[in-house]
Design a protein around this motif. Structure first.
Motif, PDB file in Angstrom:
ATOM      1  N   TYR A 165       2.451  -4.196  -1.527  1.00 44.18           N
ATOM      2  CA  TYR A 165       2.631  -3.319  -0.530  1.00 44.18           C
ATOM      3  C   TYR A 165       1.651  -2.456  -0.804  1.00 44.18           C
ATOM      4  O   TYR A 165       1.056  -1.640   0.354  1.00 44.18           O
ATOM      5  CB  TYR A 165       3.684  -3.806  -0.329  1.00 44.18           C
ATOM      6  CG  TYR A 165       4.362  -3.989   0.208  1.00 44.18           C
ATOM      7  CD1 TYR A 165       4.427  -5.373   1.366  1.00 44.18           C
ATOM      8  CD2 TYR A 165       6.455  -4.839   0.003  1.00 44.18           C
ATOM      9  CE1 TYR A 165       5.559  -6.197   1.282  1.00 44.18           C
ATOM     10  CE2 TYR A 165       6.727  -5.677   0.684  1.00 44.18           C
ATOM     11  CZ  TYR A 165       6.689  -6.007   1.392  1.00 44.18           C
ATOM     12  OH  TYR A 165       6.746  -7.631   2.147  1.00 44.18           O
ATOM     13  N   ALA A 166       2.161  -2.037  -1.651  1.00 44.73           N
ATOM     14  CA  ALA A 166       0.931  -0.837  -1.637  1.00 44.73           C
ATOM     15  C   ALA A 166      -0.400  -1.186  -1.634  1.00 44.73           C
ATOM     16  O   ALA A 166      -0.882   0.651  -1.331  1.00 44.73           O
ATOM     17  CB  ALA A 166       1.383  -0.079  -3.552  1.00 44.73           C
ATOM     18  N   ASP A 167      -0.968  -1.860  -1.378  1.00 36.73           N
ATOM     19  CA  ASP A 167      -2.065  -1.655  -1.213  1.00 36.73           C
ATOM     20  C   ASP A 167      -2.593  -1.869   0.702  1.00 36.73           C
ATOM     21  O   ASP A 167      -2.788  -1.160   0.718  1.00 36.73           O
ATOM     22  CB  ASP A 167      -2.893  -3.347  -1.473  1.00 36.73           C
ATOM     23  CG  ASP A 167      -3.694  -3.501  -3.011  1.00 36.73           C
ATOM     24  OD1 ASP A 167      -3.556  -2.511  -3.771  1.00 36.73           O
ATOM     25  OD2 ASP A 167      -3.611  -4.977  -3.369  1.00 36.73           O
ATOM     26  N   LEU A 168      -0.989  -2.230   1.037  1.00 36.73           N
ATOM     27  CA  LEU A 168      -1.025  -2.256   2.843  1.00 36.73           C
ATOM     28  C   LEU A 168      -1.304  -0.803   3.045  1.00 36.73           C
ATOM     29  O   LEU A 168      -1.937  -0.446   3.845  1.00 36.73           O
ATOM     30  CB  LEU A 168      -0.467  -3.231   2.608  1.00 36.73           C
ATOM     31  CG  LEU A 168      -0.805  -4.606   2.997  1.00 36.73           C
ATOM     32  CD1 LEU A 168       0.805  -5.599   3.047  1.00 36.73           C
ATOM     33  CD2 LEU A 168      -1.817  -5.046   3.260  1.00 36.73           C
ATOM     34  N   VAL A 169      -0.468   0.343   1.642  1.00 35.73           N
ATOM     35  CA  VAL A 169      -0.104   1.111   2.179  1.00 35.73           C
ATOM     36  C   VAL A 169      -1.206   2.464   2.300  1.00 35.73           C
ATOM     37  O   VAL A 169      -1.208   3.367   2.893  1.00 35.73           O
ATOM     38  CB  VAL A 169       1.284   2.162   1.120  1.00 35.73           C
ATOM     39  CG1 VAL A 169       0.918   3.260   1.399  1.00 35.73           C
ATOM     40  CG2 VAL A 169       2.867   1.362   1.188  1.00 35.73           C
TER      41      VAL A 169
END
Length: 301
Positions: free
Chosen positions: A145-149
């Motif tokens: 999810y951090a990558d998508l953030v």
């Protein structure tokens, strides 16, 4: 629109019984099957409220086909990514309260994760808010999810993340606009049980704001502009399975509309309470929604 990502979808099956008796045979009074996963539930709530939304997620196998068919029947806008890993099932046995049985999701390949990120990137130019919600499949990196953030930040799109443990911590460090854990998910991320202290820690780690749902103890919110607590005007009985998803939908809509933080908190508590009174996750009870709207007290901490 509000774009939702469900990284670990499931076909949700709900059994209603008069009483849950371990070790005994049960006669099921009603069975419900629907496309499940937190992001899909968020999109259902938004769609029912007339808020533009699009639901994304990887699906595979026979259960993936059933999930896709349910989204088509519901009318919720979606774009599902076909993958080799079979979609999982979750079972809720509902008597006086809900007992959950959640299968793990099958592992996705690195290529599939890259395809999912690419699909998100295609829609970001027309997205107001990105929502990343729910658990991750087996072997998925904590930074998923951090990558998508990070991808959304590059496009100027704020992200709301509903997750727990290291996944939540990584999303905070990536600069998510809003985090929405419950008390257990927050404790798994910070290593202790004090929700206010934990919310402050995640905000200091990089999150724009942290909203923590505390069940019967209400909801607290930590932001740069202030800290507040709120609760419904009276206890709401029912199925709390989709309450957090309704709260995320409200947060995303409040962010999209630029509402003040206390108003976003009040909306999140209102929608969450209305979801508890509804029979299935991804729904809100219209009577409860109308009855408590405008009656949620928001108190500064």
């Amino acid at each position: 629109m509000i774009l939702t990502v469900t990284a670990n979808p499931a076909l949700d099956v709900s059994y209603r019984v008069d009483e849950l008796r371990p070790g005994q045979t049960h006669r099921i009074r009603a069975v419900h099957e629907r496309a499940g996963g937190k992001g899909f539930n968020v999109s259902r709530v938004l769609y029912d409220q007339g808020v533009p939304t699009l639901a994304l997620g990887p699906v595979g196998g026979i259960l993936g086909d059933s999930l896709r068919a349910d989204l088509v029947d519901s009318g919720v806008p979606h774009d599902l990514l076909p993958v080799a890993a079979a979609t999982r099932m979750t079972i809720a046995v509902v008597a006086t309260e809900a007992t959950m049985f959640n299968e793990p999701g099958g592992p996705l390949s690195t290529a599939d994760w890259l395809r999912l990120a690419g699909l998100v990137g295609e829609y970001l130019p027309t997205t107001d808010v990105l929502v990343c919600s729910g658990s991750l499949p087996l072997d998925a990196p904590d930074e998923t999810y951090a990558d998508l953030v990070g991808l959304a930040r590059e496009a100027g799109v704020p992200t709301v993340v509903d997750a727990g443990g290291p996944v939540l911590r990584a999303a905070a460090e990536a600069g998510a606009a809003v985090l929405k854990p419950n008390a257990e998910e927050l404790a798994a991320a910070v290593g202790f049980d004090d929700p206010l202290r934990g919310a402050r820690l995640l905000k200091e780690a990089g999150a724009g704001a942290v909203l923590v749902s505390l069940g019967a103890d209400g909801t607290l919110l930590v932001t740069d502009e202030g800290e507040w607590r709120a609760a419904p005007p009276y206890p709401i009985a029912g199925n709390p399975t989709g309450a957090g998803d309704a709260a995320v939908a409200a947060l995303a809509d409040g962010l999209r509309r630029g509402l003040p933080w206390p108003d976003r908190l009040a909306l999140a508590v209102t929608w969450s309470a209305a979801a508890v009174a509804a029979p299935l996750a991804g729904m809100m009870d219209a009577d409860t929604l109308a009855e408590i709207e405008g009656k949620v007290a928001v108190v500064p901490l």
